[in-house]
Design a protein around this motif. Structure first.
Motif, short mmCIF file in Angstrom:
data_model
loop_
_atom_site.label_atom_id
_atom_site.label_comp_id
_atom_site.label_asym_id
_atom_site.label_seq_id
_atom_site.Cartn_x
_atom_site.Cartn_y
_atom_site.Cartn_z
N ALA A 167 0.91 -1.48 -0.13
CA ALA A 167 -0.08 0.03 -0.01
C ALA A 167 0.85 1.27 0.05
O ALA A 167 0.39 2.34 0.25
N ALA A 168 2.17 1.31 -0.21
CA ALA A 168 3.02 2.36 -0.34
C ALA A 168 3.06 3.03 1.08
O ALA A 168 3.41 4.17 1.29
N ASP A 169 2.97 2.26 2.16
CA ASP A 169 2.94 2.58 3.62
C ASP A 169 4.29 2.42 4.00
O ASP A 169 4.73 1.38 4.93
N LEU A 170 5.23 3.59 3.87
CA LEU A 170 6.77 3.18 4.07
C LEU A 170 7.45 4.27 4.98
O LEU A 170 8.52 4.29 5.20
N LEU A 171 6.58 5.08 5.81
CA LEU A 171 6.99 6.23 6.39
C LEU A 171 6.42 6.48 7.77
O LEU A 171 5.17 6.49 7.78
N ARG A 172 7.20 6.57 8.68
CA ARG A 172 6.44 7.05 10.14
C ARG A 172 7.59 8.15 10.58
O ARG A 172 8.77 8.13 10.24
N TRP A 173 7.22 9.18 11.41
CA TRP A 173 8.07 10.28 12.01
C TRP A 173 7.69 10.83 13.27
O TRP A 173 6.55 10.73 13.67
N ALA A 174 8.60 11.28 13.89
CA ALA A 174 8.52 11.92 15.09
C ALA A 174 9.05 13.21 15.50
O ALA A 174 10.32 13.47 14.70
N VAL A 175 8.58 13.83 16.18
CA VAL A 175 9.03 15.24 16.67
C VAL A 175 9.54 15.50 18.04
O VAL A 175 8.55 15.08 19.01
#
Length: 443
Positions: free
Chosen positions: A136-144
């Protein structure tokens, strides 16, 4: 480690940043293409390791200046829209893995972590949050992580879409998009259409296959004391690690040794590692895996998995001419890196065993410039992130900015014979990197 304070993102801010998109509604825009060798490798890691985050790689960006989470969210999503690799889906069609760019990949809100969260803690949170879905092109997570003078931004990206050099590319684009968002405008970056994957004609392939058969003739495996470690054991093992470093003066002396030998610091650092491994393992003919960029002209500003691994043959590392011979071998590896690693394994007949084929030790050096990218009142810089999961039976990764100290880490899965020898290996490596001065005779 406290749980991420996701509620700290105000409702108004969340409304401006698109929420998750149903994977079933993911749009298609480009025709499917065959996956590259690197993409196939990391797709397979997902399915053979049994670990959710086995194929994750991480990036760290230090933002110095005012933090506007809404603007930052819009900027990162603009960067994702720009780079096709970050929104490409991978599916099996027949017997082949194919890649297809999507219009609407799943989106996830940023994790807002407490101020003071250390980088390794942020990576740990992201590892637990990872739920990549390559189909599903779900390839990225991010945090700040807010800081008194800015913020740390941490990305977890599927390795199928990201490599070390991609971090500097992404930092430059993030700065551009963030500057626009801070000025009150919606950031829109031009689409960076992905360049074609290199292809090999039959004649070139045959020549490369012959080169690698010859180059790896006589190369054996490093002893493992009969542990019979499998590739799956490596991927699922817990990580043991030991820091290594050279101070500014020691690093300067090593660079001078490289200049005197007419080689790069990479060759000297690699030879020190080879000698340390040989001294502890009692081996004289083995290989060390290292990464080679696979970025054809026109892909310098592209985010993606654009590298390959090559096996560097090591013969008699304690010989006086080891450094120059090893450098010549590295040059040959780079010149012949167009043959994918899976094909090198196949043509050398070294893929039938249970262990990692061709090489069990890996050496990586990050020595590209880490520039300051301006985003209006904010500066964006990349920071190195050590590997967070086992990649080989033993790994040395180093970071060198060109004129300061050299630092890094030795790593091994806890099932490896090297896990209990990392401190000793680090000491042996330092003795090779910082040899005692030769005593001068006196009358």
């Amino acid at each position: 480690m406290p749980e991420p304070d996701v509620t700290a993102v105000a409702p108004a801010e969340r409304a401006q940043a698109a929420g998750p998109v149903d994977a079933a509604a993911t749009g298609r825009r480009a025709s499917a293409r065959p996956a590259t060798a690197a993409e196939r490798r990391f797709w397979a890691v997902d399915r053979t390791s049994g670990q959710r985050a086995a194929a994750a790689t991480f990036a760290h960006f230090r933002l110095t200046g005012p933090l506007d989470l809404t603007a930052l969210t819009l900027a990162l999503r603009a960067v994702r829209e720009r780079h096709e690799a970050l929104r490409t889906a991978y599916t099996v069609q027949g017997a082949a893995l194919v890649a297809q760019v999507t219009d609407r990949p799943p989106e996830h809100e940023p994790l807002l972590l407490p101020s003071g969260t250390a980088p390794h803690e942020a990576v740990g949170v992201l590892r637990r949050a990872v739920g990549f879905d390559t189909a599903a092109a779900d390839l990225l997570r991010w945090a700040v992580v807010p800081l008194p003078d800015g913020a740390d931004v941490h990305l977890a990206v599927h390795h199928i879409a990201f490599d070390g050099a991609s971090g500097e590319v992404l930092a430059a684009d993030l700065a551009r998009a963030y500057a626009t968002a801070l000025a009150g405008r919606r950031p829109e970056l031009p689409i960076a259409v992905r360049g074609p994957a290199p292809t090999l004609d039959p004649g070139c392939r045959a020549a490369l296959e012959q080169h690698w058969r010859h180059a790896l003739s006589g190369v054996g495996d490093l002893p493992d004391d009969g542990r019979g470690l499998t590739r799956r054991d490596i991927l699922t093992g817990r990580l043991a690690q030991c820091p290594v470093s050279l101070d500014r003066a020691e690093a300067a002396a090593l660079r001078e040794r490289a200049r005197a030998a007419a080689v790069t610091p990479f060759a000297v650092l690699l030879s020190c590692y080879a000698r340390a491994l040989a001294g502890l393992a009692g081996a004289r003919d083995f290989a060390i895996g290292t990464a080679v960029a696979d970025r054809p002209a026109g892909t310098e500003e592209e985010v993606g998995c654009r590298f390959t691994m090559v096996p560097v043959a090591v013969h008699d590392p304690f010989a006086e001419d080891c450094v120059t011979r090893l450098w010549d071998t590295v040059v040959d590896c780079v010149l012949n890196a167009a043959l994918p690693l899976e094909d090198i394994v196949r043509v050398t007949g070294r893929g039938r065993g249970r262990r990692m084929p061709l090489y069990q030790a890996t050496f990586l050096l990050q020595n590209w410039p880490r520039q300051a990218h301006r985003a209006g009142p904010v500066t964006v810089r990349t920071r190195p992130v050590p590997p967070t999961a086992p990649q080989a039976e033993v790994l040395l990764e180093l970071y060198d900015d060109g004129d300061g100290p050299v630092h890094g880490v030795l790593q091994a899965p806890d099932t490896s014979v090297w896990a209990d020898r990392l401190q000793t290996l680090a000491e042996h490596w330092r003795r090779q990197a910082c040899p005692a001065p030769t005593r001068q005779g006196t009358d």
